[in-house]
Design a protein around this motif. Structure first.
Motif, PDB file in Angstrom:
ATOM      1  N   LEU A 427      37.399  55.299  19.050  1.00  0.00           N
ATOM      2  CA  LEU A 427      38.951  54.482  19.562  1.00  0.00           C
ATOM      3  C   LEU A 427      40.183  55.974  19.015  1.00  0.00           C
ATOM      4  CD1 LEU A 427      38.707  51.232  18.137  1.00  0.00           C
ATOM      5  CD2 LEU A 427      38.051  51.916  20.431  1.00  0.00           C
ATOM      6  N   THR A 428      41.353  56.016  19.834  1.00  0.00           N
ATOM      7  CA  THR A 428      42.238  57.375  19.753  1.00  0.00           C
ATOM      8  C   THR A 428      43.725  56.431  20.413  1.00  0.00           C
ATOM      9  OG1 THR A 428      40.622  59.408  20.178  1.00  0.00           O
ATOM     10  CG2 THR A 428      42.953  59.483  20.173  1.00  0.00           C
ATOM     11  N   VAL A 429      43.896  56.408  19.538  1.00  0.00           N
ATOM     12  CA  VAL A 429      46.080  56.116  19.934  1.00  0.00           C
ATOM     13  C   VAL A 429      47.010  57.107  18.934  1.00  0.00           C
ATOM     14  CG1 VAL A 429      47.531  54.565  19.077  1.00  0.00           C
ATOM     15  CG2 VAL A 429      45.272  54.130  19.783  1.00  0.00           C
ATOM     16  N   GLN A 430      47.550  57.724  20.310  1.00  0.00           N
ATOM     17  CA  GLN A 430      48.498  58.503  20.312  1.00  0.00           C
ATOM     18  C   GLN A 430      49.924  58.180  20.584  1.00  0.00           C
ATOM     19  OE1 GLN A 430      48.233  62.495  21.820  1.00  0.00           O
ATOM     20  NE2 GLN A 430      46.665  61.207  23.821  1.00  0.00           N
ATOM     21  N   VAL A 431      50.637  57.881  19.054  1.00  0.00           N
ATOM     22  CA  VAL A 431      51.950  57.009  18.790  1.00  0.00           C
ATOM     23  C   VAL A 431      53.349  59.106  18.949  1.00  0.00           C
ATOM     24  CG1 VAL A 431      53.576  56.247  17.855  1.00  0.00           C
ATOM     25  CG2 VAL A 431      51.245  55.854  17.642  1.00  0.00           C
ATOM     26  N   LEU A 432      53.375  59.995  19.867  1.00  0.00           N
ATOM     27  CA  LEU A 432      54.173  60.845  20.100  1.00  0.00           C
ATOM     28  C   LEU A 432      55.965  60.953  19.822  1.00  0.00           C
ATOM     29  CD1 LEU A 432      51.938  62.729  23.187  1.00  0.00           C
ATOM     30  CD2 LEU A 432      51.772  62.241  20.588  1.00  0.00           C
ATOM     31  N   GLU A 433      56.180  59.513  20.099  1.00  0.00           N
ATOM     32  CA  GLU A 433      57.595  59.506  19.822  1.00  0.00           C
ATOM     33  C   GLU A 433      57.866  58.129  18.403  1.00  0.00           C
ATOM     34  OE1 GLU A 433      61.170  59.682  22.792  1.00  0.00           O
ATOM     35  OE2 GLU A 433      59.947  58.481  23.318  1.00  0.00           O
ATOM     36  N   ASN A 434      59.239  58.833  16.832  1.00  0.00           N
ATOM     37  CA  ASN A 434      59.325  57.483  16.371  1.00  0.00           C
ATOM     38  C   ASN A 434      60.156  56.477  17.153  1.00  0.00           C
ATOM     39  OD1 ASN A 434      58.838  60.132  14.982  1.00  0.00           O
ATOM     40  ND2 ASN A 434      58.610  59.118  13.630  1.00  0.00           N
ATOM     41  N   ARG A 435      60.166  55.554  16.376  1.00  0.00           N
ATOM     42  CA  ARG A 435      61.203  54.352  16.663  1.00  0.00           C
ATOM     43  C   ARG A 435      62.462  54.572  16.091  1.00  0.00           C
ATOM     44  NH1 ARG A 435      59.168  48.575  15.448  1.00  0.00           N
ATOM     45  NH2 ARG A 435      61.006  47.354  16.146  1.00  0.00           N
ATOM     46  N   GLY A 436      63.444  54.245  16.421  1.00  0.00           N
ATOM     47  CA  GLY A 436      64.988  54.317  15.906  1.00  0.00           C
ATOM     48  C   GLY A 436      65.703  55.573  16.354  1.00  0.00           C
ATOM     49  N   GLY A 437      64.939  56.824  17.080  1.00  0.00           N
ATOM     50  CA  GLY A 437      66.168  57.893  17.807  1.00  0.00           C
ATOM     51  C   GLY A 437      66.293  57.386  19.452  1.00  0.00           C
ATOM     52  N   PRO A 438      67.049  57.841  19.494  1.00  0.00           N
ATOM     53  CA  PRO A 438      67.698  57.916  21.046  1.00  0.00           C
ATOM     54  C   PRO A 438      66.009  57.518  22.503  1.00  0.00           C
ATOM     55  CG  PRO A 438      68.475  60.084  20.069  1.00  0.00           C
ATOM     56  CD  PRO A 438      67.463  59.562  18.587  1.00  0.00           C
ATOM     57  N   GLY A 439      65.470  58.685  21.876  1.00  0.00           N
ATOM     58  CA  GLY A 439      64.420  58.165  22.717  1.00  0.00           C
ATOM     59  C   GLY A 439      63.744  56.627  22.564  1.00  0.00           C
ATOM     60  N   ASN A 440      64.119  56.203  21.518  1.00  0.00           N
ATOM     61  CA  ASN A 440      63.005  54.412  21.602  1.00  0.00           C
ATOM     62  C   ASN A 440      63.789  54.119  20.232  1.00  0.00           C
ATOM     63  OD1 ASN A 440      61.397  52.526  21.443  1.00  0.00           O
ATOM     64  ND2 ASN A 440      59.731  53.668  19.957  1.00  0.00           N
ATOM     65  N   PRO A 441      65.257  53.524  21.110  1.00  0.00           N
ATOM     66  CA  PRO A 441      66.154  53.024  19.612  1.00  0.00           C
ATOM     67  C   PRO A 441      65.822  51.535  19.207  1.00  0.00           C
ATOM     68  CG  PRO A 441      67.102  52.576  21.979  1.00  0.00           C
ATOM     69  CD  PRO A 441      65.614  53.597  21.888  1.00  0.00           C
ATOM     70  N   LEU A 442      66.058  51.247  18.098  1.00  0.00           N
ATOM     71  CA  LEU A 442      65.996  49.500  17.358  1.00  0.00           C
ATOM     72  C   LEU A 442      67.662  49.259  18.020  1.00  0.00           C
ATOM     73  CD1 LEU A 442      65.522  50.311  13.698  1.00  0.00           C
ATOM     74  CD2 LEU A 442      63.932  49.949  15.399  1.00  0.00           C
ATOM     75  N   THR A 443      67.151  48.264  18.327  1.00  0.00           N
ATOM     76  CA  THR A 443      67.944  47.330  19.160  1.00  0.00           C
ATOM     77  C   THR A 443      69.156  46.750  17.959  1.00  0.00           C
ATOM     78  OG1 THR A 443      67.300  44.455  18.982  1.00  0.00           O
ATOM     79  CG2 THR A 443      66.953  46.284  20.997  1.00  0.00           C
ATOM     80  N   ASP A 444      71.238  46.359  18.508  1.00  0.00           N
ATOM     81  CA  ASP A 444      71.489  46.068  17.879  1.00  0.00           C
ATOM     82  C   ASP A 444      71.429  44.537  16.881  1.00  0.00           C
ATOM     83  OD1 ASP A 444      72.982  48.018  19.081  1.00  0.00           O
ATOM     84  OD2 ASP A 444      74.459  46.855  19.909  1.00  0.00           O
ATOM     85  N   ALA A 445      70.031  43.839  17.660  1.00  0.00           N
ATOM     86  CA  ALA A 445      69.766  42.780  16.673  1.00  0.00           C
ATOM     87  C   ALA A 445      69.332  43.241  15.566  1.00  0.00           C
ATOM     88  CB  ALA A 445      69.058  41.744  18.251  1.00  0.00           C
ATOM     89  N   GLU A 446      67.794  44.186  16.260  1.00  0.00           N
ATOM     90  CA  GLU A 446      67.382  44.670  14.946  1.00  0.00           C
ATOM     91  C   GLU A 446      68.022  45.191  14.033  1.00  0.00           C
ATOM     92  OE1 GLU A 446      63.289  45.734  17.674  1.00  0.00           O
ATOM     93  OE2 GLU A 446      64.827  47.342  17.856  1.00  0.00           O
ATOM     94  N   LEU A 447      68.702  46.101  14.326  1.00  0.00           N
ATOM     95  CA  LEU A 447      69.042  46.841  13.121  1.00  0.00           C
ATOM     96  C   LEU A 447      70.114  45.719  12.456  1.00  0.00           C
ATOM     97  CD1 LEU A 447      71.112  49.657  14.714  1.00  0.00           C
ATOM     98  CD2 LEU A 447      68.996  49.847  12.962  1.00  0.00           C
ATOM     99  N   ARG A 448      70.460  44.063  12.689  1.00  0.00           N
ATOM    100  CA  ARG A 448      71.159  43.631  11.921  1.00  0.00           C
ATOM    101  C   ARG A 448      70.403  42.819  10.983  1.00  0.00           C
ATOM    102  NH1 ARG A 448      76.126  41.955  13.463  1.00  0.00           N
ATOM    103  NH2 ARG A 448      77.383  42.822  14.634  1.00  0.00           N
ATOM    104  N   THR A 449      68.968  42.630  12.105  1.00  0.00           N
ATOM    105  CA  THR A 449      68.204  42.168  11.368  1.00  0.00           C
ATOM    106  C   THR A 449      67.260  42.815  10.009  1.00  0.00           C
ATOM    107  OG1 THR A 449      66.661  40.791  13.272  1.00  0.00           O
ATOM    108  CG2 THR A 449      65.223  41.675  11.686  1.00  0.00           C
ATOM    109  N   LYS A 450      67.383  44.059  10.110  1.00  0.00           N
ATOM    110  CA  LYS A 450      67.159  45.002   8.458  1.00  0.00           C
ATOM    111  C   LYS A 450      68.587  44.292   7.592  1.00  0.00           C
ATOM    112  CE  LYS A 450      66.670  49.467   7.930  1.00  0.00           C
ATOM    113  NZ  LYS A 450      67.218  51.422   8.104  1.00  0.00           N
ATOM    114  N   PHE A 451      69.228  44.885   8.474  1.00  0.00           N
ATOM    115  CA  PHE A 451      69.959  44.669   7.454  1.00  0.00           C
ATOM    116  C   PHE A 451      70.141  43.234   6.543  1.00  0.00           C
ATOM    117  CE2 PHE A 451      74.149  42.157   6.344  1.00  0.00           C
ATOM    118  CZ  PHE A 451      75.226  42.812   5.439  1.00  0.00           C
TER     119      PHE A 451
END
Length: 495
Positions: A427-451
């Motif tokens: 099995l092979t899985v590629q994750v080439l872009e990080n969550r949380g950046g401009p291309g795959n952003p966290l939503t406002d709701a996710e930021l508030r959840t983190k807080f």
């Protein structure tokens, strides 16, 4: 909070100003203070202020936080700013305490490709200086924006665009604390500028604060590899240095105008002849890097995040830990030494802190199934680091440099997981872009959840957390009274 604007470009063909880089940065800071900052930048800064405050609360239970805050209480000084969990103290020591807390969970934001964490030092420095000067909310937000921008631009001087290499990192230097000291100095100088101070005087103070801070910038990252908790102090010391530098500049202490690019300046000392000074001023004042800084979804070294996501994706496909015979994690070659070496240490972390820098542990977090936004604070504990089931899985995981990942790094921290199962499947899985950046952003709701999750982890009730959040988003056009009152509700850990 996830709007992206263009950031500074390394290697830009641009002549350096005759007056020097610190003067150019000081002019940029003065203009921002007088003219204001773009709405997108201000919105991004509010999110970063909220993020850092949540991290400070979440870090309160750590033994290292108790040690740092106990140290802060011993320093004394006029009670002009709030050290979260330690009460009011001097601005420089409040900045130190909050900076230690902000960076202690490795949950603070990251700029790429400079690979530094700007907010964990700049926000504490700006907040402490603003509280000491009784500044208003707009000044605080501007100071944070200026400080983060300065920090990033100095960091970008150490990015080799042709080689795709981060020179600070390659030299074992912690760009976060080195550049953070100067970003914090700019932020503290702006936050502490009295209303009505002539522009020439503001510019002079910012320039000298930067030049003075250049002599206090420091930090090495060996603890990432082999242990020790000293890295948790780095952003605190950077914030402290910045506030001190700004205070001394206001009192007349001066520094060299070529503190960055001079023959014996910061770039020569740290980067030798490979520095790119033009990156500091490319698009300065028009192209803001602040909104493009990556928020961290997981409380671990940023290099490990795509490894967590690879494990999560495989779990979603039905793979279970007991199915795994062997795993090879392909990552950028430059980060193998941080999350994959020494392999025997990374496969058997003894503490939660060591687990935060382990590629094998990150894969286990993802495959076992994490909390929060996919991996939360509860997934990084001493007990889980030593859990036999997780260790059995980690023993199957190796970390290798991968050419596909090398081509993307350091604009992202990609990972490719190649799994062989006990029944012989590949099995092979590629994750080439990080969550949380401009291309795959966290939503406002996710930021508030983190807080909110961070406040809960630090023992702060929902009502108090909401008060802090509301105060942060009410800062434009307001003073700091509501934010000060909300933060004062965080209990003193010595009580």
């Amino acid at each position: 909070m996830t709007v992206s604007l263009p950031g500074p470009t390394a290697g830009a063909a641009q002549e350096l100003p005759d007056a020097g880089l610190v003067d150019a940065l000081a002019g940029f800071a003065t203009d921002a203070l007088r003219r204001g900052i773009p709405d997108e930048v201000a919105t991004s800064v509010q999110g970063r202020l909220l993020d850092v405050l949540g991290l400070c609360v979440a870090a309160l239970p750590l033994p290292t936080s108790a040690a740092a805050l106990d140290f802060v209480r011993d320093q004394g000084g006029p009670a002009r700013a709030l050290a979260i969990g330690a009460g009011r103290t001097s601005a420089s020591w409040a900045a130190f305490g909050n900076g230690v807390l902000a960076h202690s969970l490795d949950y603070d934001d990251t700029h790429l490709p400079s690979v530094l964490h700007p907010s964990a030092s700049v926000v504490p420095a700006a907040l402490a200086a603003a509280q000491a000067a009784d500044a208003d909310g707009d000044t605080l937000l501007t100071a944070i924006a200026v400080g983060i921008e300065v920090c990033i631009r100095i960091g970008m001087a150490g990015y080799d665009q042709n080689a795709g290499a981060n020179l600070w990192f390659d030299h074992g230097q912690h760009a976060t604390s080195i550049c953070g000291a100067l970003g914090s100095a700019a932020a503290a100088a702006v936050a502490g500028a009295p209303a009505g101070m002539p522009d020439a005087e503001v510019r002079d103070i910012v320039a000298h604060a930067l030049a003075v801070a250049a002599s206090t910038a420091s930090g090495i990252i060996e603890a990432n590899r082999t242990g020790g908790t000293v890295k948790r102090l780095h952003c605190g010391w950077a914030a402290h240095s910045g506030v001190v530098a700004a205070d001394l500049a206001r009192r007349g202490l001066t520094g060299p105008p070529t503190a960055l690019e001079g023959r014996f300046g910061l770039f020569e000392a740290f980067l030798r002849d490979a520095a790119d000074p033009a990156a500091v001023i490319a698009g300065l004042g028009t192209d803001w890097a602040v909104p493009g800084v990556f928020f961290k979804p997981y409380p671990a070294n940023h290099f490990t995040h795509t490894v967590v996501d690879a494990g999560r994706e495989l779990a979603a496909q039905g793979l279970r830990p007991g199915d795994v015979a062997a795993v090879e994690i392909g990552v950028p070659s430059a980060i193998v030494r941080t999350i994959g070496e020494p392999l025997e240490v990374k496969q058997r972390p003894e503490t939660a802190y060591q687990a935060q820098f382990s590629g094998p542990y990150a894969f286990a977090v993802g495959l076992f199934g994490g909390s929060g936004l996919g991996a939360g604070l509860s997934d990084y504990t001493d007990a889980l680091a030593q859990d036999p089931a997780r260790r059995a899985l980690m023993a199957t995981v190796t970390v290798r440099g991968d050419a596909t990942c090398d081509a993307i790094y350091p604009h992202q921290f990609p990972a490719i997981a190649r799994v062989r199962t006990v029944d012989g499947r590949e099995l092979t899985v590629q994750v080439l872009e990080n969550r949380g950046g401009p291309g795959n952003p966290l939503t406002d709701a996710e930021l508030r959840t983190k807080f909110t999750d961070n406040c809960t982890a630090g023992g702060l009730g929902a009502g108090a957390a909401t008060a802090i959040s509301d105060a942060v988003f009410q800062l434009p056009g307001a003073g700091l009274d509501a934010l000060d009152a909300a933060l004062t509700a965080v209990p003193d850990t010595a009580s």
